[in-house]
Structures are given as C-alpha cells and as structure tokens.
Scaffold this motif. Structure first.
Motif, PDB file in Angstrom:
ATOM      1  N   ILE A   1       0.867  -1.161   0.000  1.00 54.50           N
ATOM      2  CA  ILE A   1       0.000   0.000   0.000  1.00 54.50           C
ATOM      3  C   ILE A   1       0.914   1.223   0.000  1.00 54.50           C
ATOM      4  O   ILE A   1       2.011   1.180   0.573  1.00 54.50           O
TER       5      ILE A   1
ATOM      6  N   ARG B   1       0.647  -3.558   3.769  1.00 52.87           N
ATOM      7  CA  ARG B   1      -0.707  -3.141   4.128  1.00 52.87           C
ATOM      8  C   ARG B   1      -0.983  -3.384   5.623  1.00 52.87           C
ATOM      9  O   ARG B   1      -1.694  -2.610   6.269  1.00 52.87           O
TER      10      ARG B   1
ATOM     11  N   ARG C   1      -3.285   0.519  10.405  1.00 55.80           N
ATOM     12  CA  ARG C   1      -4.630   0.241  10.894  1.00 55.80           C
ATOM     13  C   ARG C   1      -5.313   1.574  11.192  1.00 55.80           C
ATOM     14  O   ARG C   1      -4.795   2.388  11.963  1.00 55.80           O
TER      15      ARG C   1
ATOM     16  N   CYS D   1      -5.439   8.753   6.027  1.00 55.42           N
ATOM     17  CA  CYS D   1      -5.405   7.865   4.875  1.00 55.42           C
ATOM     18  C   CYS D   1      -6.416   8.323   3.838  1.00 55.42           C
ATOM     19  O   CYS D   1      -7.275   9.174   4.107  1.00 55.42           O
TER      20      CYS D   1
ATOM     21  N   LYS E   1      -9.322   6.746   1.053  1.00 56.30           N
ATOM     22  CA  LYS E   1     -10.106   5.551   0.787  1.00 56.30           C
ATOM     23  C   LYS E   1     -10.794   5.666  -0.573  1.00 56.30           C
ATOM     24  O   LYS E   1     -11.030   6.774  -1.083  1.00 56.30           O
ATOM     25  N   ASP E   2     -11.122   4.503  -1.122  1.00 59.45           N
ATOM     26  CA  ASP E   2     -11.886   4.503  -2.369  1.00 59.45           C
ATOM     27  C   ASP E   2     -13.379   4.522  -2.049  1.00 59.45           C
ATOM     28  O   ASP E   2     -13.782   4.595  -0.880  1.00 59.45           O
TER      29      ASP E   2
ATOM     30  N   ASN F   1     -15.461   2.304  -1.969  1.00 56.66           N
ATOM     31  CA  ASN F   1     -15.927   1.168  -1.179  1.00 56.66           C
ATOM     32  C   ASN F   1     -15.391   1.182   0.253  1.00 56.66           C
ATOM     33  O   ASN F   1     -15.605   0.220   1.005  1.00 56.66           O
TER      34      ASN F   1
ATOM     35  N   ASN G   1     -12.214   1.180   1.107  1.00 54.93           N
ATOM     36  CA  ASN G   1     -10.919   0.510   1.233  1.00 54.93           C
ATOM     37  C   ASN G   1      -9.793   1.535   1.248  1.00 54.93           C
ATOM     38  O   ASN G   1      -9.799   2.482   0.440  1.00 54.93           O
ATOM     39  N   VAL G   2      -8.850   1.345   2.136  1.00 49.62           N
ATOM     40  CA  VAL G   2      -7.726   2.269   2.225  1.00 49.62           C
ATOM     41  C   VAL G   2      -6.818   2.076   1.011  1.00 49.62           C
ATOM     42  O   VAL G   2      -6.372   0.964   0.715  1.00 49.62           O
ATOM     43  N   THR G   3      -6.554   3.129   0.278  1.00 55.25           N
ATOM     44  CA  THR G   3      -5.706   3.064  -0.914  1.00 55.25           C
ATOM     45  C   THR G   3      -4.383   3.798  -0.721  1.00 55.25           C
ATOM     46  O   THR G   3      -3.448   3.588  -1.493  1.00 55.25           O
TER      47      THR G   3
END
Length: 588
Positions: free
Chosen positions: A383, A424, A428, A457, A459-460, A462, A464-466
């Motif tokens: 990531i 990744r 957290r 962070c 996120k997208d 959905n 999810n962390v990108t």
C-alpha cells in the motif's frame, strides 16, 4: 568431497563397528585391482589403499529426496572420515522404470551436496548393468553346485507355495530337476527363447526356513524390455536381493550400509557371498551388511511411486517443484547443501525408527543462512505511503548492513523519496491493543530512515484504504545525531515507489497439512494443503541480488531465493525458502 569445515564426527554404532574392524585388521589383506571384478581379477591387485569402502546405490527410477540425503551423507561421510572410498553405483536392474534422465539427476544432486566418488586416480562411478556378465557366470556356478535351479511355476504359484510367517513353504516340483537341464534352460532364458513369467532362476536354500526371505528366493526373472544402457542385449534381469551382494563384492565394498527394511535380507546376502566365495568366484574378506533407521519426515511423502503420481497427475510442477522433498525441489526452493548436511548430522545414526518433524529441516536452513544471507527488503502486500511534507522530486540515500553478522560485508544503500511502498498490515485505521505500527496520530520509524507521524489515509468509494499519509520528522534520520531525539515503539520496512523492483513472489508452504499423510489407510492426496503455494506481486529493494545462488533474508519476512528456472532479470521470480520462525508451531 567438499572441503568445507565440519564439526568433529559424533560416534555411533556404525563408527564403533568400523573402529573395531580396523583395529582387528579385518580388511587389512583385501586386494583391489583398481576396478570391480571377481576373485580372479582382484587377485592381480595390490592391498587396497582405501581403509574402508562404502557405496551409495540408488536405483535410477526417480529423483533423489531428503531421505536419500541421509544415506549420501552417511556413506560418503564415513568414507571421508576413515580415509576410504565411497562408490556411486546405479542399481539399474529394473529396465521398466529406469531412465538416463534419472541417472543424470542423481549425479547432479550428489555433486550438489558436496560429494564425489573419486579416490586417488579412481573414478568409482558404476552401474549394476556393468556386472551382468559376471552375475550370469555366478548364476551358472550356483546351478552347477546344486545351489540354484530353474523353476517353471508362475509368480502366483510361487507365492502360494512360499508359505506364511507361521507356515512352512512347499518345494517346487522343479526343485530337484537335473543340473544340466537347469543350465540349458537358463541359457534359453538368456537367449530369449521363453516368454515373460514362464520361468525363473531360484536359489536352492530351505523352503522351511523361519526367515521367509530364505525360501528359495528368485535370482533372475525374464523381462523382454530394453534397458537404458544395454538395450536388447539381455532379456533376463537379476533381482535386487541377488544383485546387491554381488555388486558389493565385485566392488570390494567393506561396509554395506542399508536401511532397516533390508535387515531380514541379510542372511540371504551372506548366503550368496559365502557360497560364491567357496566356489572361487569372489575374494575374501567379504562385505558385511549393516542397517540403520531411514529418515521418516513429517508432512512429506518420499515413496517414489507417490512422488511420481504427484508429478504425473499435475499436483506439482515437476520433480523440482519447491514443495517436494526431492533434493532438486529443495535446491530450487533455496535450501543449501550445507543446510541439508547440517540436518543429517543433527539426526545422527541409530537403529530405532522415528519420525522427524519437518521444522528441524527448516531450522537447519535458518541456522545455515542467518550468518551468510544478504539482507534486503520486500513488500508483499503493498500500500502506498505518502510523506506529505517531504519535498517532491527529492531523494536521499539510506544505509543498512548487508549482513549484521558480517561487518566486512559493508553497507547497502537505497533511496528514500516522498512516496513509499509499505506492507498493508503496517497500517490500521482503528488499531487493536498493543499495535505499535501506523495509525492516525502514532509515530513509528521508517527502518534505516526517518521517524514519521501518521496523519490519515485515503479511501476509495468502497471504503478501502488506498493510500496512507504521514509527515516525516526531518532531524530523526537513522545514523544522524538526532536519530534518538524521539522515542518510538514501532519500526516498519519500506521501499521507494520510484525505485522499487517489481517481482513475482511465490510463498511456498508444506505440501501436506497432515503430519502423516500416507500412514495407515490414508489417501495421501486428501491431505494436500490447498495453500501450499500462494503467488503475489510484490516490490523489492533496489539493488537486491537476484540469482539462484544468492540467498536473501527479507527483513521481517523470511528467507528467499530467485527461482532457478523461471526468474529473469526482466521478470524476477522469487521463492520463499522458509519463514523467520516456525509458523506451524503457532498453528498447532
């Protein structure tokens, strides 16, 4: 043999036997003509300069596995330690299953382990098929002496009349046929005048013997099958129990070291040799057979039949699949000759069967590689980490030891920039207790680099962390005066995204999830571990040495090596050899 230093040998029952034989001069008068041969040949030689002679006698019907390594290390090691010779002999008496491919693979693996079959000017590499003429002459001598006969019973009839462990066998109706008739039929068998299974040459011993192996065992059977070396020259082939002692005697072997399943065959071994020596065919002193416990390793199968099934039915990708216990597979996975020799040394030698846990093999690899493996960094589940306050376009070098156990190996250097790859699992958003890596507001050290503070962070759609964001603390770079100005509990590895090397990484694990996959009535195929190979696309530290001869320790991840078949400079492929710790101990 390899000249690598090794610890002083540990005494065992075989060494005690050899010590006693040498002290008593058991083989002090044995002659050696410089080549294998019967009594008439050896009588022309001088006293054998080799104090002992051992042999490693594989059948070329498959690839060597870790069990063979124990026998290789034992036989070649004893010969080396006692200033003797060890022969490499191919027991190629079963033409239906033997191939040159296996011969070449065996030679390759014995040499890879660090051994050879040279002794002075001798090149002691032999084939049982070299001795077919001798064996036939010896068989004729046994027939002429009334010690063998041609039997016309079928294989089924022989089994039926052999008896059981509690019942005596019954004599064949052909057991007392005239010597001249057996000699004539034996010649006809050799000349191809009889079909497969129609006749066999049997030793004439004792059908009432309590040892079932002494109940007139078969010496020769008819097989109209081309041989990988002799072609169609022969259509009768010696049984192993007949060929084995003859081969040992022809080669002047002193100590014939076998695994325990041959213990019941030892009386027949001695019967053959003593009678042939009495008939003037073999020189005395004769070889003696000794047995030791074979290697039984958990989580593997070593049956050649089962290994062949795994290969042919596509459960693995060839004999050198890194999940197999074949030496070719272990080499491809990243095992070193020294690690396998260390493993065998730690096992010792005994007559008691036991099952060795696979973790001992992995630990031998770790112990061998830890002092020598070059260090590097890999990211397997990447990531992106962005240092938002680090200047765009700037890079600087960081430094780390190539190997912390070897200061003379020097330092490796790698660039740090604004964007990095991290694991990744090192971030957290909502950390569990005692999680000391990246989460919003926490500080950690980029190993060999700066201390950074996580700021959040991306996120997208959905959730999810990108991307992970952090700020670096400029005066905290490792190796500088301000490095210890801020205390942190966590370190994470990283690689510059601009300079990282893309690689396919194969995470190999044990092929079977059952420690005893083929014990009892189990179908070993039911125990195949579905997660025995996981393939990921990861990133490697720039400058990582990617050759099949350069073991690597990726920090925090384990030991890896470039795949010797599939890896190229354009598309690196790495195999995981072993984790840093025994992960299976945690599962059980």
């Amino acid at each position: 043999m390899t000249s690598a230093p090794s610890p002083a040998p540990v005494s065992n029952f075989l060494r005690t036997i050899i010590d006693n034989d040498l002290a008593q001069g058991r083989y002090a008068d044995k002659r050696w003509a410089g080549k294998p041969g019967p009594a008439s040949v050896q009588a022309t030689g001088d006293i054998d300069p080799a104090r002992i002679r051992t042999r490693f006698p594989p059948e070329p019907n498959g690839y060597l596995h870790i069990g063979h390594a124990k026998s290789i290390c034992l036989n070649f090691g004893l010969a080396h330690d006692y200033q003797g010779a060890c022969h490499l002999r191919f027991d190629d008496t079963n033409p239906e299953k033997e191939e040159d491919e296996y011969v070449n693979a065996i030679i390759d693996m014995v040499e890879w382990l660090g051994f050879d079959w040279k002794y002075g000017n001798e090149n002691n590499r032999y084939f049982a098929s070299d001795y077919f003429e001798y064996m036939y002459t010896f068989a004729q001598a046994l027939v002429q002496a009334g010690l063998a006969y041609v039997d016309e019973q079928s294989a089924e009839e022989m089994r039926a009349t052999r008896g059981t462990l509690t019942e005596k066998g019954t004599n064949s109706p052909w057991r007392d046929r005239p010597v001249e008739e057996s000699l004539r039929l034996l010649d006809e068998m050799r000349d191809g005048k009889h079909p497969d299974g129609s006749m066999a040459l049997r030793a004439r011993i004792d059908m009432g013997s309590p040892n079932i192996n002494m109940r007139d065992p078969v010496l020769y059977r008819i097989r109209h099958v081309p041989h990988h070396r002799t072609g169609d020259r022969w259509c009768i082939y010696p049984m192993y129990s007949w060929a084995h002692p003859v081969e040992d005697a022809l080669e002047g072997i002193t100590h014939s070291i076998c695994t325990l399943e041959f213990e019941d065959q030892r009386p027949f071994y001695d019967w053959i040799l003593n009678h042939l020596a009495d008939l003037g065919q073999l020189q005395r002193p004769l070889p003696r057979q000794y047995e030791f416990a074979r290697l039984n390793l958990s989580y593997v199968v070593t049956s050649k039949r089962k290994l062949l099934q795994l290969v042919r039915e596509g459960y693995v990708n060839g004999w050198d699949d890194p999940r197999l216990p074949t030496l070719a597979g272990l080499r491809r996975r990243g095992y070193t000759p020294a690690s396998i020799r260390l493993f065998c040394e730690r096992l010792g030698v005994s007559k008691a069967d036991s099952r060795i846990d696979y973790s001992l093999l992995e630990q031998a690899l770790r112990d061998d590689l830890d002092p020598i493996a070059a260090r590097s960094v890999a990211v397997l589940d990447p990531i992106k980490l962005v240092l938002t306050n680090y200047p765009e376009g700037k890079t600087e070098l960081c430094h780390a030891p190539r190997n912390p156990h070897d200061p003379e190996a020097g330092q490796r250097e790698f660039p740090l920039g604004r964007e990095l790859w991290i694991e990744r699992d090192d971030f957290r958003e909502e950390p569990p207790k005692k999680y000391f890596r990246l989460f919003p507001g926490n500080t950690v050290r980029l190993k060999y680099g700066y201390i950074i503070r996580c700021t959040g962070c991306v996120k997208d759609e959905n959730g999810n962390v990108t991307e992970v964001h952090a700020e670096y603390l400029p005066d905290t770079k490792s190796g500088t005066p301000g490095a210890d100005s801020v205390k942190v509990k966590g370190n994470i590895t990283w690689i510059s995204t601009e300079h990282a090397i893309s690689a396919e990484i194969r995470l190999y694990d044990r092929l079977f999830s059952d420690p005893h996959p083929d014990s009892g009535d189990k179908n070993f195929l039911d125990a195949i571990n579905p997660d025995s190979c996981t393939i990921v696309q990861g990133w490697l530290e720039p400058g990582t040495q990617l050759t099949a001869d350069t073991p690597l320790q990726f920090e925090r991840l384990g030991y890896f090596i470039a795949d010797r078949k599939d890896s190229t400079s354009e598309k690196p492929v790495l195999n995981r050899s072993a984790t840093l710790k025994d992960s299976w101990a945690q599962k059980s």
